[in-house]
Scaffold this motif. Structure first.
Motif, short mmCIF file in Angstrom:
data_model
loop_
_atom_site.label_atom_id
_atom_site.label_comp_id
_atom_site.label_asym_id
_atom_site.label_seq_id
_atom_site.Cartn_x
_atom_site.Cartn_y
_atom_site.Cartn_z
N HIS A 20 -3.08 -9.33 -1.68
CA HIS A 20 -3.36 -7.94 -1.31
C HIS A 20 -4.36 -7.84 -0.15
N HIS A 54 -3.48 -4.15 2.37
CA HIS A 54 -4.80 -3.56 2.19
C HIS A 54 -5.40 -2.91 3.44
N ASN A 65 -6.27 -3.29 -5.29
CA ASN A 65 -7.50 -2.74 -5.87
C ASN A 65 -7.31 -1.35 -6.46
N HIS A 66 -6.28 -0.61 -6.04
CA HIS A 66 -6.02 0.71 -6.61
C HIS A 66 -5.18 0.64 -7.89
N ASP A 109 -1.51 -2.11 -4.28
CA ASP A 109 -1.76 -0.68 -4.13
C ASP A 109 -0.44 0.10 -4.20
N ASP A 118 0.81 -1.22 0.00
CA ASP A 118 0.00 0.00 0.00
C ASP A 118 0.85 1.28 0.00
FE LIG Z 1 -6.03 -1.82 -1.02
#
Ligand SMILES: [Fe+2]
Length: 247
Positions: A154, A192, A82-83, A52, A8
């Motif tokens: 993640h 995450h 997810n980013h 991320d 992240d």
């Molecule tokens: Fe994330």
């Protein structure tokens, strides 16, 4: 074997952009400087970057990331979060041809098999491992059953006690945990949650690494952050020992 888990990083589109009062580029630079220093006192075999990397999937953020990672001269595995935009990651890999990036989901040490599983659902914050990916993971674990297995991903698989992120954790965590218990997987490393956590369940260690960018305020259900940041060092020799490095 010692592994550093970075997660992240959330590199923004513009380097001067602040993200919740922190500059992710400054934090990432500090983390890399620290890794370089740690490397001078102990051997680091691998870095796992568990997603991320970029806050908005921006291509220049990935260019910055790969150039910085290459400067550490340590093999590394890159997992999308997810980013991230996987296409942009692949574009930059094709452009830069990073020498230390391991272009496979597998890494072997004398006693350890390290792999990762994709948990990203396009356009969603929560994670999910598809049946196809779960079956492929099971096959890899069976094939390597003469090794101790560690899995990275993640999304976090156990709630960290912060509703803001626990509402978008790995949705089918039970499927993964059942599989890991069945095959005596020794370690699961997640990101995450922007929180540092560790659990020991029988012979399995489940760890969540702190974010390189910012942490969510523990227990919050609204957007509230703290500025500490860091990474984890996981020592896979004999017993597993996990150290959180927070700055
Ligand atoms: Fe994330």
């Amino acid at each position: 074997m010692k592994v550093i888990q970075l997660t992240d990083i959330h590199l923004t589109q513009k380097m001067e952009h602040q993200l919740f009062d922190t500059n992710p580029y400054n934090n990432f630079d500090t983390a890399c400087k620290e890794i370089y220093r740690i490397k001078s006192v102990t051997e680091i075999d691998l870095i796992v970057v568990s997603g991320d990397i970029a806050n908005d999937g921006d291509i220049d953020a990935y260019r910055y990331f790969f150039k910085k990672m290459e400067s550490l001269h340590i093999p590394y595995i890159t997992i999308a979060g997810n980013h991230d935009l996987k296409n942009n990651i692949d574009t930059v890999i094709a452009e830069i041809k990073p020498e230390y990036n391991i272009n496979s989901c597998e890494y072997y040490d004398k006693d350890w098999y390290i792999t990762y599983v994709d948990t990203v659902v396009n356009g969603e914050d929560y994670g999910f491992i598809t049946k196809y990916n779960l079956t492929k993971l099971e096959k890899r674990i069976i094939l390597n059953n003469n090794f101790n297995t560690a899995i990275f991903m993640h999304h976090h698989a156990l709630p960290v006690g912060t509703p803001l992120v626990d509402s978008c954790m790995l949705e089918n965590a039970d499927d993964l945990l059942t599989l890991c218990k069945k095959y005596k997987v020794k370690f699961i490393g997640c990101g995450h949650a922007h929180t540092s956590r560790i659990w020991h369940q029988n012979d399995m260690t489940i760890s969540v690494a702190p974010a390189v960018s910012f942490q969510w305020f523990s227990g919050t259900d609204t957007v509230k952050t703290t500025t500490g940041f860091g990474f984890k060092i996981i020592d896979f020799s004999e017993d597993i020992s996990v150290t959180s490095c927070i700055y």
